[in-house]
Design a protein around this motif. Sequence first.
Motif, PDB file in Angstrom:
ATOM      1  N   LEU B 313      12.315  27.536 -15.525  1.00 53.46           N
ATOM      2  CA  LEU B 313      12.317  27.844 -16.957  1.00 53.46           C
ATOM      3  C   LEU B 313      13.623  27.375 -17.593  1.00 53.46           C
ATOM      4  O   LEU B 313      13.624  26.794 -18.676  1.00 53.46           O
ATOM      5  N   ALA B 316      13.398  23.722 -18.129  1.00 55.34           N
ATOM      6  CA  ALA B 316      12.486  23.371 -19.227  1.00 55.34           C
ATOM      7  C   ALA B 316      13.151  23.629 -20.576  1.00 55.34           C
ATOM      8  O   ALA B 316      13.101  22.798 -21.481  1.00 55.34           O
ATOM      9  N   ILE B 317      13.787  24.768 -20.690  1.00 58.46           N
ATOM     10  CA  ILE B 317      14.405  25.140 -21.960  1.00 58.46           C
ATOM     11  C   ILE B 317      15.548  24.200 -22.299  1.00 58.46           C
ATOM     12  O   ILE B 317      15.691  23.743 -23.438  1.00 58.46           O
ATOM     13  N   LEU B 320      14.037  20.937 -23.533  1.00 57.44           N
ATOM     14  CA  LEU B 320      13.465  21.014 -24.877  1.00 57.44           C
ATOM     15  C   LEU B 320      14.560  21.125 -25.931  1.00 57.44           C
ATOM     16  O   LEU B 320      14.466  20.550 -27.016  1.00 57.44           O
ATOM     17  N   ARG B 355       6.834  27.658 -26.975  1.00 62.07           N
ATOM     18  CA  ARG B 355       6.246  28.401 -25.865  1.00 62.07           C
ATOM     19  C   ARG B 355       5.094  27.606 -25.244  1.00 62.07           C
ATOM     20  O   ARG B 355       4.999  27.470 -24.030  1.00 62.07           O
ATOM     21  N   ILE B 358       6.417  24.761 -23.117  1.00 63.47           N
ATOM     22  CA  ILE B 358       6.948  25.186 -21.814  1.00 63.47           C
ATOM     23  C   ILE B 358       5.789  25.467 -20.866  1.00 63.47           C
ATOM     24  O   ILE B 358       5.787  25.042 -19.712  1.00 63.47           O
ATOM     25  N   GLU B 359       4.781  26.159 -21.402  1.00 64.83           N
ATOM     26  CA  GLU B 359       3.680  26.528 -20.524  1.00 64.83           C
ATOM     27  C   GLU B 359       2.904  25.307 -20.067  1.00 64.83           C
ATOM     28  O   GLU B 359       2.486  25.223 -18.914  1.00 64.83           O
ATOM     29  N   TYR B 362       5.594  22.095 -18.643  1.00 68.57           N
ATOM     30  CA  TYR B 362       6.379  22.469 -17.456  1.00 68.57           C
ATOM     31  C   TYR B 362       5.623  23.417 -16.539  1.00 68.57           C
ATOM     32  O   TYR B 362       6.132  23.838 -15.515  1.00 68.57           O
TER      33      TYR B 362
END
Lengths: 385, 599
Positions: B313, B316-317, B320, B355, B358-359, B362
């Motif tokens: 996570l 990914a964050i 982004l 959101r 990310i889902e 990733y």
Amino acid sequence: MLNDWQHGGFGLYLHWPFCQAKCPYCDFNSHVSREVDQDAWLEGFKNEISLYSRQTEGRTLDSIFFGGGTPSLMTPKTVEGILDTVRSHWALDTECEITMEANPTSVEAANFEGYRKAGVNRLSLGVQSLNDLDLKRLGRLHDVAQAMNAIELARSVFDNMSFDLIYARQDQTIEDWEDELHRALALEPSHISLYQLTIEAGTAFGDRFAAGMLKGLPSEDLAADMYDLTISTCADAGLLSYEVSNFARPGVESRHNRVYWRTGDYIGIGPGAHGRITVNGTRYATEAAKMPAKWLDMASEAGAETVRAKLNAKEMEQEFLLMGLRLTEGVDLARHPSLIADPDFLKNFKYLKDLELIKMVGDRLIVTPQGRPLLNSVTRQLLAD
Amino acid sequence: MTELDKIRNFSIVAHIDHGKSTLADRLIQETGTVKDRDMKEQLLDAMDIERERGITIKANTVRIDYRADDGKDYVLNLIDTPGHVDFAYEVSRSMRAVEGSLLVVDSTQGVEAQTLANVYQAIEADHEIVPVLNKIDLPATDCDRVAEQIEDVIGIDASEAIKVSAKTGVGIRETLEAIVTKLPPPKGERDAPLKAMLVDSWYDAYLGVIVLVRVIDGVLKKGERIKMLSTKAAYPVERIGVFRPQMEMIDELGPGEIGFLTASIKQVRDTRVGDTITHEKKGTENALPGFKPSQPVVFCGLFPVDNAEFEDLRDAIEKLALNDASFSYEMETSAALGFGFRCGFLGLLHLEVIRDRIEREYNIELITTAPSVIYHIHMRDGQMIELHNPADMPDLTTVDHLEEPRIKATILVPDDYLGDVLKLCQDRRGIQQDLTYAGSRAMVVYDLPLNEVVFDFYDRLKSVTKGYASFDYQMIGYREDRLVKMSILVNEEPVDALSTMVHFDRAEQRGRAMVEKLKDLIPRHMFKIPIQAAIGGRVIARETLSAMRKDVTAKCYGGDATRKRKLLDKQKAGKKKMRQFGKVDIPQEAFISALKMDN
Ligand SMILES: Nc1nc2c(ncn2[C@@H]2O[C@H](COP(=O)(O)OP(=O)(O)OP(=O)(O)O)[C@@H](O)[C@H]2O)c(=O)[nH]1
Ligand SMILES: C[S@@+](CC[C@H](N)C(=O)[O-])C[C@H]1O[C@@H](n2cnc3c(N)ncnc32)[C@H](O)[C@@H]1O
Ligand code: SF4
Ligand SMILES: [Mg+2]
């Protein structure tokens, strides 16, 4: 030393996949077919029997069960042919239970007599309801009068007889059920199976339910009340709940189903039939081809088994609890010592024991009367990691 | 390089879904910028999430060549902008790079809240505005009424508004002519020191950081060394190009032109939108006024459903955020949810978009906690701290007072639904500022606490007005109010991720609503579960979730063993979607759903 399956015994299940009509709630492997060549099917069963007997040589059968579908659509000659073959391959226990499921519409005195002659000693009748309107809604072809006739007839032919009812039906009140159950018990059965209606995916009811069109099903609370009422009413009539949905006078419990719940070995023959066989210490889950035509083709050649999966220790523990805890007698934990050594299991055990949903009686783990209606959650918790 | 008087730069602005991107399609197609066989609907909405939701999120620039009726060749730079209020920032900075706007209004709908908001921005940017009435192919089109509305509500001349169907192509030629004849060419000095506006920047996997620039004065050439005025950092220009809409490399950009450069800039964070770019040597000293930076206004926690995925996570964050400067994040730990991030967004749609990405991109399943805003906590000792997360609320004895952010909300709504809208705003602690009429539509302006809006205000507004209202807002500052932290206790244990800030007067009502909702959201367990809302130590609402009564399969024979075993494994996987609090499993959707208000 005892093989573990011997705690449960050894059974043979034979599946007859044909029915006169498909009931909207039914997810059994059943098909409606005009023409069934019973001689060809008999040959298929014979082949399969001899194939499986080779893997279980020297064993004694505790039970034989003709299930379905509607096995009472088999001719007595077919049944006789099958049972003769069975006897030529295995020894039968002196008390061997030989059950046939029968639908009230397809019973004819002549057939019953024929089945009995062929060796069937127990009949299980699919009465389902003692209310004509509800029988229609369940898609059944018989009415109450026919069901009563069938019960009478079955009684006169077989010493051992049971029947099934489905309750927690659409729009059924607890009073309706109480009345119906009393009428059923007034017939003085020594064994009865009482199932709450289950909406299964892939059935007509399942589809209607998913579309929000199956109305009037009981709430969780009403279903729970009905279940409590069923257990106590049966107990008052001397029928003890020895399994979640099965009630019997002591000593008349179904031997066959106990093989499943006590995780014994059973051979499954017929379309879609499942089996559990221990060969050289390894337990296998077997499955036969599901579609009748395909099964018949395969059974007449090299065999109809399509799945043979080794069960590992974890899976065996799971089945041991999933099946065994359905029984009022519970399970003997000594059969799976690895469970007691598992800290997760012990933690879950304590959690459920504190909630008084399970308890130990000697070496046996049993689900308490409070735990029984929550059995799925209880089992899931016990097996959680 | 193009002569200034042959250049026209404009943005296409409108309320959401009024047809900006479709109009851009037609302009691109009519001028032969993209071959017919390469055309697709909303060509510029290239991101998956844009195509899926059918909306524009990121502004896009395209350069098109156009031979006008006067026989001369023009270069048009169009910027298609997003309509949704969350991305208003994209619109405002796009406008700073151009001299005019096509104001698209759906002729079946009329003026909506973002139409207004965009016009005000265009006027502020000194734009020439060309009104375009779109969707005239639809039976419900009513150009006269809408033109009148534009004049009444907005106050600009709509007598020469162009009637267009971006779907069929009617009026496109006229639109192109209007762009050439009505919009002013850019101004600029070719020989002055380089002065270029950094309009936007993003990360491209192949080329690294790409900087969108608008040259004001001077000439930007490949190979030169440039300098960012704000950071003084200097870079050699590696590539220069324009979007057609694919990248096309060129050698230089002159005054009035819009294009991109790459200059081995490592991170998007090294570029500042609104910055002035000049030459390292002999550059200008006069910086452009710059843009107001975008501020995240909505915050929420993002936690991996599976705690083991925390590092994924983080990765990914970070990726982004590289591409989206308006999205902020910091690590957060929750007793209930473990490790995660508290993230800041421009609004709820922005939150949803991030959101979703990310889902999906990733492959990390997330638990999203209740969105909240930034409170200002004024401490007894005179300090002011920003509260991003209700769970961090300091001890009350140290707090003097709290302030909350407020917004000015503009809502346009047909008469029939006005009453419902007023009630909704009133229920959300709004203070009415203005109420005017334009035909059968009312325009209401409310001063509202942002906290009452971030969550489900927009959904509620849509539902009470059957989708007929439009909504726009601007932050107006902070104001003191009686705010308290409300905690939720499940089975006697506080669940930090469910804490919220509420107004004291509403606490009991909100608390009751929340415990009732939770009672429905949390599945029955094998024991009964008290669910309470509390302020400090005082319980203000309580519900009891009764114990499960029945969960047993009626029949289970030899053929069911395998099926039951598999079901058990499936249920175990399903349980991962729940979070355990003591002995209670709370489904992940409860963290958001519990806050939704029904009125
Ligand atoms: N019938 C008709 N439909 C149109 C026309 N122009 C656009 N549309 C449709 O309107 C919808 C929205 O169009 P878009 O071009 O995506 O609108 P937008 O203004 O770019 O939307 P955002 O970028 O999300 O604000 C799409 O379904 C288009 O097909 C038109 O002239 N006639
Ligand atoms: C193998 S089935 C069918 C036997 C026979 N063909 C009949 O229908 O009478 C055995 C029993 O399971 C029960 N049963 C089948 N489907 C059910 C469902 N969806 N819910 C509850 N009980 C069910 C019925 O009581 C049925 O008699
Ligand atoms: S319930 Fe019995 S009769 Fe009805 S379809 Fe199923 S197996 Fe056949
Ligand atoms: Mg768009």
